[in-house]
Design a protein around this motif. Structure first.
Motif, PDB file in Angstrom:
ATOM      1  N   TYR A 437      45.797 -30.446  -9.279  1.00 59.12           N
ATOM      2  CA  TYR A 437      46.392 -31.436 -10.018  1.00 59.12           C
ATOM      3  C   TYR A 437      45.129 -32.009 -10.755  1.00 59.12           C
ATOM      4  CZ  TYR A 437      47.923 -36.103 -11.743  1.00 59.12           C
ATOM      5  OH  TYR A 437      48.139 -37.241 -12.290  1.00 59.12           O
ATOM      6  N   ASP A 450      48.036 -34.278 -18.502  1.00 56.89           N
ATOM      7  CA  ASP A 450      48.053 -34.548 -17.069  1.00 56.89           C
ATOM      8  C   ASP A 450      49.085 -33.540 -16.635  1.00 56.89           C
ATOM      9  OD1 ASP A 450      47.833 -36.752 -14.830  1.00 56.89           O
ATOM     10  OD2 ASP A 450      49.881 -36.520 -14.907  1.00 56.89           O
ATOM     11  N   THR A 452      49.572 -29.749 -13.720  1.00 51.47           N
ATOM     12  CA  THR A 452      49.206 -28.761 -12.646  1.00 51.47           C
ATOM     13  C   THR A 452      48.859 -27.444 -12.990  1.00 51.47           C
ATOM     14  OG1 THR A 452      51.177 -28.439 -11.982  1.00 51.47           O
ATOM     15  CG2 THR A 452      50.464 -30.228 -10.893  1.00 51.47           C
ATOM     16  N   TYR A 545      56.811 -34.329  -7.216  1.00 52.85           N
ATOM     17  CA  TYR A 545      56.580 -35.694  -7.979  1.00 52.85           C
ATOM     18  C   TYR A 545      57.428 -36.741  -7.453  1.00 52.85           C
ATOM     19  CZ  TYR A 545      55.772 -38.000 -12.372  1.00 52.85           C
ATOM     20  OH  TYR A 545      55.650 -39.251 -13.456  1.00 52.85           O
ATOM     21  N   TYR A 593      52.862 -42.496  -8.412  1.00 51.51           N
ATOM     22  CA  TYR A 593      52.623 -41.297  -9.458  1.00 51.51           C
ATOM     23  C   TYR A 593      52.964 -41.796 -10.794  1.00 51.51           C
ATOM     24  CZ  TYR A 593      53.078 -38.103  -5.454  1.00 51.51           C
ATOM     25  OH  TYR A 593      52.805 -37.360  -4.266  1.00 51.51           O
ATOM     26  N   ARG A 614      40.136 -37.461  -8.911  1.00 48.91           N
ATOM     27  CA  ARG A 614      40.364 -35.998  -9.462  1.00 48.91           C
ATOM     28  C   ARG A 614      39.249 -35.590 -10.328  1.00 48.91           C
ATOM     29  NH1 ARG A 614      42.793 -33.630  -6.318  1.00 48.91           N
ATOM     30  NH2 ARG A 614      42.900 -31.913  -7.739  1.00 48.91           N
TER      31      ARG A 614
END
Length: 727
Positions: A437, A450, A452, A545, A593, A614
């Motif tokens: 991610y 944003d 994956t 999600y 999220y 991240r």
């Protein structure tokens, strides 16, 4: 140079209970942005505008800073200002063609000779679509007919009378040389130039149609009876631009590196100054200083510029211009453009479909005995209880969600890892089978994407992003890939169907039909494997999600129905449920999220959004690294926070984003998104707070003009340690 600007204010009337809610919502949002908007009584509205008949008016919104301007004078003033700064304006020039060099426009050909370009802006009004096609661009903007009438002089008309709008009657007014102009938005207005706009068409008017305008005229006689007495001087009919979603079409063209677009300006005078500033910044600085994603040309897909979609949708939206701004409202024209292989199955299971990026997607499923249709409301809508049941099915049992509309791509070749290391904020040098991610940032550290990324081989990566973001994210990625042939980008969206199998019993269901071991030890969180479900080859990605154990199952489209039927049968003993996108939103809000374009945008960096974990600053070089390093070492000045509204019983209003967040009674933020959490039993909101406004208590939320106590939370409301997600 004079523009004949009259700062007289404006009124917007409400003559229904629903419209009152809409005005209160608008006033609350205005407060968040520091815009003065006053809610006034019908009597106060009539005092400001004596020609109004207000017997049925319940409330009005008054903007004292509003007014009107003479369009011709303003245009001449802008032109003169441009010339004073060195611009040359050439009139009477016909564009005859273009010369391109790959992704760059090199020269515009005209009947008066060629014009070499460093940068070009396509701002050709209603001709923009046709010129765009000649240039290789798809610009979803057309023209439709718009009518307004001009009254004869009205005796004793106040000199500084506000402009006013009556959306319930679909009409608007503004003063005009001792009389007034009355316009409106007709349902089913004709398109103009569908077979090509005449090249020599200039400022001509079209033939007026009194029969078509009759309903609006009668509304005007009701709201302002004096109009019927003084008479009508002229009914004017002319073309007006309109885009595929009713908003401007602005920004850098995805197809070319040095061409920008500014088109679709239905309300151009009102937004011209701001639009001009944003375009100037885009051209000179590489991006606008404000997040204007709702106006960005990259929000549109291929189908938006196709006649079969563009004209019916634009005409529907034109007729709804003053329609009620219901939360979660869907449009009806030009539907069914893109359908997943599960579409007929889900319709048979009473899915109520919505549309996103042209895809038909299940929003919710109507229980037996209820009507499978949306009834939007400013209070709890008709789908509220059904969505609550779907939410609980994910939290307590197991569910299937059709997520075929995900935008999907493969990036392959020997240079792929290096290219993605440069693009992504996260570490991409992970083993095959890793699911990463990540955000991709601009040089200022703002979040451009944003998504994956799954490593499916040493030299192949699989990218998954939102349904409506392919035209934004994919060009961003492709523009930063090497041009030496070492990397190949392939859009895979239509080649793969996606089912999300999720919920605490998801593993039990999957193990019944998969040939491979799907235990936690064999198939841990954030990994991907190729498995066999029934007789189908599936790329299973253990991510999601909704905050529960689950897998995204990416399936070749021809196997999709078989996989759905196999999983549905295996899940029946566990109470497997069909779940739609409205439940996804309630689930992700509880889990903390975020949603790109609302909670995170190029305006915010990962550290402000709580996504700093991240960011792989140990990488020596990636886009935005310097800005992100400063953000981490120096600290950020604002942070995304979550709130719940603390009112027993649970708030009955539709809280959907845009609400005003207050600290000690002072507006400090606007809610980036909001929804009801069916597990926590409260309304949840996200919003960015300046560091000095972050405290333990003292918060409230204003929604529809009413204030409610609120509580700030320092961690996700559901499963903050990810125990259910990773178990």
């Amino acid at each position: 140079q004079a523009t004949d600007w009259k700062k007289v204010g404006s009124l917007r009337l409400a003559s229904s209970k629903e419209r009152v809610f809409e005005l209160k919502r608008a006033a609350t949002m205005a407060k968040s942005f520091g815009l003065e908007m006053q809610l006034v009584s019908a009597r106060e509205a009539r005092a400001l505008c004596p020609i109004l008949e207000v017997g049925d008016v319940e409330l009005a919104a008054y903007l004292p800073s509003d007014g009107y301007v003479d369009p011709a004078s303003l245009t001449q003033a802008l032109a003169r200002g441009a010339q004073m700064k060195g611009a040359r304006i050439r009139q009477g020039v016909t564009v005859t063609g273009f010369e391109r060099d790959g992704r760059r426009l090199r020269r515009i050909l005209t009947d008066q000779g060629p014009i070499d370009c460093e940068t070009a802006v396509l701002a050709a009004g209603m001709w923009s679509r046709e010129l765009g096609l000649a240039l290789g661009l798809r610009v979803p903007a057309i023209a439709v007919e718009h009518q307004y009438l001009v009254t004869d002089p009205i005796p004793d008309l106040p000199r500084n009378m506000p402009t006013f709008r009556d959306p319930d009657l679909r009409i608007y007014y503004k003063p005009e040389v001792r009389g007034i102009v009355i316009g409106g938005w007709e349902e089913g207005t004709p398109a103009f130039g569908e077979d090509g706009i005449p090249r020599d068409f200039g400022q001509q008017l079209l033939e007026s149609n009194f029969d078509r305008f009759q309903g609006l005229a009668e509304a005007a006689f009701k709201r302002t009876p004096i109009v019927e007495k003084v008479g009508v001087r002229q009914l004017v009919n002319g073309p007006i631009p309109h885009s595929a979603d009713g908003e401007y079409v602005m920004g850098k063209a995805p197809e070319l590196d040095n061409v920008f677009v500014a088109a679709g300006f239905t309300y151009g005078i009102a937004g011209g100054g701001g639009a001009g500033e944003m375009m100037a910044e885009w051209i000179t600085e590489g991006k606008p200083s404000l997040d204007i994603w709702p106006l960005d040309i990259r929000r549109f897909g291929y189908h938006h510029a196709a006649k079969a979609f563009l004209y019916p949708r634009a005409i529907e939206l034109y007729g709804k211009y003053y329609g009620m701004g219901w939360p979660k409202q869907e449009h009806h024209a030009a539907r069914g453009i893109r359908r997943s292989p599960f579409h007929p199955i889900l319709i048979a299971r009473r899915a109520v479909m919505g549309s996103r990026g042209g895809w038909e997607r299940p929003n919710w499923f109507a229980p037996a005995g209820t009507e499978p249709v949306d009834r939007p409301s400013f209070r709890r809508p008709n789908w509220f209880a059904a969505v609550g049941e779907e939410h609980r099915a994910v939290r307590e049992r197991v569910a299937l969600i059709d997520q075929t509309s995900f935008s999907k791509a493969e990036i392959a070749g020997p240079g792929t890892q290096a290219a993605l290391q440069r693009l992504a904020a996260a570490e991409m040098a992970k083993p095959v089978g890793s699911v990463i991610y990540t955000q991709m940032c601009n040089e200022a550290g703002g979040i451009e994407t944003d998504l994956t990324i799954t490593r499916i081989a040493e030299d192949r990566f699989y990218v998954v992003t939102g349904s409506a973001f392919a035209t934004h994210d994919f060009p961003w990625i492709e523009a930063h890939l090497p041009r030496d042939g070492s990397v190949v980008f392939t859009d895979m969206t239509s080649a793969r169907a996606v089912l999300n199998l999720c919920g605490p019993r998801a593993r039990e269901v999957l193990q019944r039909v998969a040939e491979e071991n799907v235990s936690n030890a064999a198939f841990p969180f954030a990994t991907a494997r190729r498995i066999t479900i029934g007789a189908a080859p599936v790329l299973a990605i253990r991510i999601g999600y909704v905050g529960e154990l689950g897998w995204e199952l990416h399936i070749p489209t021809d196997y999709a129905a078989h996989v759905y039927e196999t999983l549905a049968a295996a899940g029946a003993p566990f109470g497997i449920a069909d779940v739609g996108y409205r439940a996804i939103d309630t689930l992700r809000m509880e889990k903390g999220y975020l949603y790109w374009s609302a909670d995170i945008t190029p305006d915010y960096n990962p550290y402000e959004a709580g996504l700093g974990f991240r960011v792989a600053l140990q990488k020596p070089d990636f886009i935005g690294r310097a800005a992100l390093l400063r953000a981490k070492t120096e600290g950020v000045k604002r942070r995304l926070c979550s709130f719940t509204i603390e009112v027993p019983p649970a708030l009955d209003l539709a809280v959907v984003g845009g609400e005003c967040i207050l600290k000690d009674g002072r507006p400090v933020a606007v809610a980036t998104s909001a929804n009801f959490g069916h597990t926590v039993g409260k309304s949840i909101l996200y919003g960015y707070l300046a560091n000095e406004d972050i405290a333990e208590d003292g918060y409230s939320v204003e929604a529809y003009g009413e204030r409610y106590p609120a509580r700030r939370h320092a961690a996700p409301l559901y499963d903050p340690k990810n125990e259910r997600l990773k178990g």
